[in-house]
Design a protein around this motif. Sequence first.
Motif, short mmCIF file in Angstrom:
data_model
loop_
_atom_site.label_atom_id
_atom_site.label_comp_id
_atom_site.label_asym_id
_atom_site.label_seq_id
_atom_site.Cartn_x
_atom_site.Cartn_y
_atom_site.Cartn_z
N UNK A 91 -5.83 0.15 -0.84
CA UNK A 91 -4.55 0.59 -0.27
C UNK A 91 -4.76 1.73 0.72
N UNK A 92 -5.72 2.61 0.40
CA UNK A 92 -6.02 3.70 1.33
C UNK A 92 -6.58 3.15 2.64
N UNK A 122 -9.04 9.50 0.22
CA UNK A 122 -8.25 9.11 -0.95
C UNK A 122 -7.09 10.09 -1.13
N UNK A 170 -9.72 0.10 -7.65
CA UNK A 170 -8.31 -0.19 -7.92
C UNK A 170 -7.39 0.29 -6.80
N UNK A 171 -7.59 1.50 -6.33
CA UNK A 171 -6.62 2.06 -5.38
C UNK A 171 -7.19 2.24 -3.97
N UNK A 172 -8.53 2.14 -3.83
CA UNK A 172 -9.15 2.35 -2.52
C UNK A 172 -8.65 1.41 -1.43
N UNK A 229 0.83 -1.20 0.00
CA UNK A 229 0.00 0.00 0.00
C UNK A 229 0.87 1.26 0.00
N UNK A 281 2.53 1.71 -3.41
CA UNK A 281 1.58 2.26 -4.39
C UNK A 281 1.39 3.75 -4.15
N UNK A 293 -5.96 0.26 3.94
CA UNK A 293 -4.82 -0.35 4.66
C UNK A 293 -4.00 0.72 5.39
N UNK A 294 -3.69 1.81 4.68
CA UNK A 294 -2.86 2.84 5.29
C UNK A 294 -3.60 3.57 6.41
N UNK A 302 -3.99 9.71 1.25
CA UNK A 302 -3.07 8.58 1.13
C UNK A 302 -2.58 8.28 -0.28
#
Lengths: 434, 434
Positions: free
Chosen positions: B407-408, A359, B403-405, A87, A90, B410-411, A362
Motif C-alpha cells: 500500500x505504501x 512506511x 502486509x502493509x508495504x 491503499x 488502509x 501504491x501511495x 504513508x
Amino acid sequence: MPQFLATTDADFETRFQALLTMKREDAPDVDEAVAAIIADVRARGDAAVTELTARFDRLELTPDRMRVTEDEIEEAVARVPEAERDALTLAADRIRAYHARQMPEDARWTDEAGATLGWRWGAVDAAGLYVPGGLASYPSSVLMNAVPARVAGVRRLVMCVPAPDGVLNPLVLLAAQLSGVDEVYRIGGAQAVAAMAYGTETIASVDKITGPGNAYVAAAKRRVFGRVGIDMIAGPSEILVIADAENDPDWIAVDLLSQAEHDESAQSILITDDAVFGRAVAAAVDARLETLERRAIAGASWRDFGAVVTVRDLTEAATLSNRIAPEHLELAVAEPDALAERITHAGAIFLGQWTPEAIGDYIGGPNHVLPTARSARFSSGLSVMDFLKRTTLARMTPESLRAIGPAAVTLAGSESLEAHGLSVQARLDRLNRP
Amino acid sequence: MPQFLATTDADFETRFQALLTMKREDAPDVDEAVAAIIADVRARGDAAVTELTARFDRLELTPDRMRVTEDEIEEAVARVPEAERDALTLAADRIRAYHARQMPEDARWTDEAGATLGWRWGAVDAAGLYVPGGLASYPSSVLMNAVPARVAGVRRLVMCVPAPDGVLNPLVLLAAQLSGVDEVYRIGGAQAVAAMAYGTETIASVDKITGPGNAYVAAAKRRVFGRVGIDMIAGPSEILVIADAENDPDWIAVDLLSQAEHDESAQSILITDDAVFGRAVAAAVDARLETLERRAIAGASWRDFGAVVTVRDLTEAATLSNRIAPEHLELAVAEPDALAERITHAGAIFLGQWTPEAIGDYIGGPNHVLPTARSARFSSGLSVMDFLKRTTLARMTPESLRAIGPAAVTLAGSESLEAHGLSVQARLDRLNRP
C-alpha cells in the motif's frame, strides 16, 4: 558529491558543527505581501478571496463556487482506481488506530488538604486544514492532518486546497472524504489562511489551522497565530540513517534518496561505523541517481547537503544523532531497540532494516508531520494533542481554604497584590467569625 | 463605570460582540529595536549583553558578574521572613504535586499486521526562564515556570532576571532555589532572551524559553522561536465570574478586582442571572475601590473593560462564557460541577464560592500561566508537556512489511515519489525472492 566526515579526523568537530548549522533554505521575504492579502480578506471577505484566486490560481470563482460540492467530490472520487482507494483506506484506518491511542485522560482527585483538583481535555470547535495545490498536493498529508483532528473530536473540519487552472487532485478529495472533512474550498495561498482565520461571508472562521504550504502560506500562518492556533512551520525534510555494515547498501541508498527527492533543500545523512560500507552506500546512491525520476532534485540535495559520517562505534553515532535532532531517524542496526535507548531527540524513529522511513510517510500509523531543523530538541510531531486543549479545575471547601488560604494571603502581600489577598481573606474572615 | 448588558436587551448581540472583540492593548512596535539587540548579542556575546545591561538596567556588569553566585542567593534568601518562606514552600510543594500527575505515559504495542508501534516522551535538555524585574518580579511566576520544567526532567534550568540598579527580589531567588533552578543571571530584556537562545561565552544556550515579560521580551521570544521553543505570548489578564444571587456581593467584587489590579488592560466580567445582584456587586466594587492600594490601576481596568452581564439562566451564562473563552472562570453557583459540564473553553475553572481565583494564582496547584485573549479556544495553560517532546516509534518485521508495504508503494506512486516506493519495494523484492 556529499560530504565525507569521520570522527577520527582532526577537523571533525569544525566540519560537523558546520553541517549542523548550514543554512539550507533562503525563505523569500513575502511578509509584506502577505500582510496586505490578510488585510484585504479581513476587509472585503469573499470579494477579496475570489479576486486573489483569479490572480494567483487563474481561476474565476464566484462565492457560491468556492465550496467544492458533494457531487463534485463523489464524481472525482469515483475516478480513483481501486488499488489507490484501498491503499488510502488502509492508511486512514492505520493512522486512525494509532492516533486514537494518543487521547489523553482527564483527571480529578482530592488531596490531603481537602482541595479537589484536576483537569479536563476538550477539542477545538473548528479546525482548518491547508493542502497545497499542484505537484505537492499529497493525499497522505490530508490524512495526517485531518484524521488526528477527527479523532480528537473536532466538530467542524474545513479544508482549503487551491485548484490552479481549476484542477483538483481526486486522491486529495478521497483522502478528505475518508478522514471526515466537512467542507472543502478550492482556494489557496495566504488568502485561504486569512479566510479560515477571520471568516468571510461564505467560510466561517476556525480556531486552529494546520497543514503545509509555500512561503506565502507559512507567513500567513505566522501572522494569524494568536487569532487562531497553528501547527509548526515545517522546514525542508531530513533523514538520518544510522547503519552498520550488515545492510544492503542499496536499501540504505534508496532510504536516503526518499528524503532527498522531496526538495533540493532536503538533507540526507548516513552515520555508519564502517567507512567501507559508507562508500558503498554513496556508490549505490550514485547508481540509483542515474535512473531516478526526480534525479535532478534528489541529486542536488545529496550533492549540496548530503553527508556520510564514519564513527568509531554506535554509541558515538547516538551522540551525534542527538546533536542533529533529526526529523526522521532510521536505525538500521542489529539491535535497534538498544540503540534507540540512547536517542534523546528525534521526531520519529524507524527501528531495524525492515522499517524504511517511507512506511512512516504513508502507512505505519504515526504522523508524518514532524519537527524539522533540529526542533525535535523541543517539539513533537502532529498528534491529537494539537486539536485538544486542557482546562484545569480546582474546588476548595471551607476546610481546605482554611488550610491553604493563609499562605495565598501571605504571597499576595509579598507581591503587593492586595485584592488577591482580600479575595481569600474575605472568605477566611467568614470562617473565623464566631 | 463598567458596561451593563442583559441578554434581553434588543442591542445585546451587537454590544456583546463589541465586548468580545474590543482591543485592550496597544503593543508598542519594538520589533526593529529587538532585531538589532538580538543581532548584537549573536555577534558579540557577553560584550553586547553587558553593554545593553548598563544602558537599560543602569547596572555595570563584567561577564564574571553576570551570574548570581550561590553565596549571593543564600544571603538574599536568609533575609526572607519565615512566613513568606513557609508560604512559598507550601506553594512549591503543591504545584509540584499537581504537575507530577501530568506526566504522560510512553506506549508500545504490536498491532494485527505485526507492526510494533508506539511513542516515547523525553524532556528538553535545557530550559530558560525569563523573570521580569522590578514591580512585576513575581516569585509565584518563578514557581509556575520552573517547577513544571523540573518535574518534566529538564536537566539544566536557567533563569534570567534583570536587576535594575542592581536590585534583585530575595523572594524570586528563594523561589528559584525551591524549584531547583541551576543558574541565575542578572540580565533582562531582549538581550537576556537572545543570550539564552544563542548562547554567549558565559551563558550556554537553552532549547526552550518560557516566562512573562514586557513588549521587548515578547518580541524577542517571537523572533527566537524556531531556534528554540517558546511558551505562549500572554496578553493582559482576564477573569469571568458566573455568580448566582446566593453570593456575598463583596466576595465577588474582590474576585473581579483581583484581576483588575494586575493591569489597566486587564478585564473582569461578571455574568449573573440576577440583575439586582449584578448591581450590588458593582456597588461593592466601587466601595472596595475607595481604599484599594492599586485603585488607580484596578479602577481604570474596571471602568474601561469591566462588564456586568445579566442572563436569563445559567445555561445562557455557559453559552456566553464559551464565546468569551476566558483565561480564568469562577463558577460561584450552587451546583458548579453541573455548570462546568457545559463549559467547553476556559483556561482554568474555579468551582464554587469557596474557590477565589487567587487560590489558583498561588497555592492551588494548577498552573497560573494560562491562555488569554480568547486563545483558550485552541490552547492550554503551561504544564509539564511544554518541557517534554514525543518521539514516535515504528518497527516492521518482514511479515508486517509484506502486509502493509504494498500500500505504501501504491501511495508513493500516486504522489510521484519514486524513491519512497523503491525503499519499500527493494525490501519486498528480497522477501519475494524464491
